[in-house]
Scaffold this motif. Sequence first.
Motif, short mmCIF file in Angstrom:
data_model
loop_
_atom_site.label_atom_id
_atom_site.label_comp_id
_atom_site.label_asym_id
_atom_site.label_seq_id
_atom_site.Cartn_x
_atom_site.Cartn_y
_atom_site.Cartn_z
N ARG A 176 73.66 -8.41 -3.74
CA ARG A 176 73.46 -9.07 -2.45
C ARG A 176 72.21 -8.54 -1.74
O ARG A 176 71.43 -9.29 -1.18
CB ARG A 176 74.67 -8.92 -1.55
N LEU A 197 82.56 -14.82 -9.38
CA LEU A 197 81.46 -14.24 -8.60
C LEU A 197 80.86 -15.33 -7.72
O LEU A 197 80.57 -16.43 -8.18
CB LEU A 197 80.39 -13.65 -9.52
N LYS A 244 79.40 -14.20 -1.51
CA LYS A 244 80.10 -13.23 -0.66
C LYS A 244 80.44 -11.93 -1.40
O LYS A 244 80.35 -10.85 -0.82
CB LYS A 244 81.38 -13.83 -0.09
N ASN A 245 80.83 -12.04 -2.66
CA ASN A 245 81.21 -10.80 -3.35
C ASN A 245 80.09 -10.21 -4.21
O ASN A 245 80.33 -9.28 -4.98
CB ASN A 245 82.52 -10.97 -4.14
N THR A 246 78.88 -10.69 -4.05
CA THR A 246 77.76 -10.06 -4.76
C THR A 246 77.50 -8.65 -4.25
O THR A 246 76.82 -7.87 -4.91
CB THR A 246 76.46 -10.90 -4.65
N GLU A 247 78.06 -8.33 -3.09
CA GLU A 247 77.90 -6.96 -2.57
C GLU A 247 78.70 -5.96 -3.41
O GLU A 247 78.50 -4.75 -3.28
CB GLU A 247 78.34 -6.89 -1.11
N ASN A 248 79.55 -6.45 -4.30
CA ASN A 248 80.33 -5.57 -5.18
C ASN A 248 79.69 -5.39 -6.56
O ASN A 248 80.24 -4.71 -7.41
CB ASN A 248 81.75 -6.12 -5.35
#
Length: 139
Positions: free
Chosen positions: A23, A65, A68-72
């Motif tokens: 992200r 994926l 929003k969850n690209t920060e993981n």
Amino acid sequence: MNIAFLLTPKNEVIYEYIDATMRQVIERMEHHGYTAIPLIDKHGRYVGTLTEGDLLWKLKNTANLNFKNTENVKVSEIAIRTKHKSVSINADVESIIRLATTQNFVPVVDDEGIFIGIIKRSDIINYCYNAIKKDKKIL
């Protein structure tokens, strides 16, 4: 002739660390309008260039994926599909011209592999154009 006069130094380059999140890279690339960004490790060594294509393939090929969850997702988990070669600061102009045909920029490293900046394709083209113009005096 040495390439140092074409160098955009690291402090003027947008790059990212390999331990950043997907992200962070997406947002940095969007903010600056880049399609590729150099990656470095915690020691400052150039490790590769991440492209929009690499990000898209990761998104496509990873179940569940989304943005929003690209920060993981760590950048180190993203496959880099194309190896962008770097050059030594001691390289000559001729050695970077071929690389510039397939890379938007050429990463430059010192003798220890530490990332010190980039040479942009546009700067290489301008250098070549001016050299031809000077030699030919017809352009």
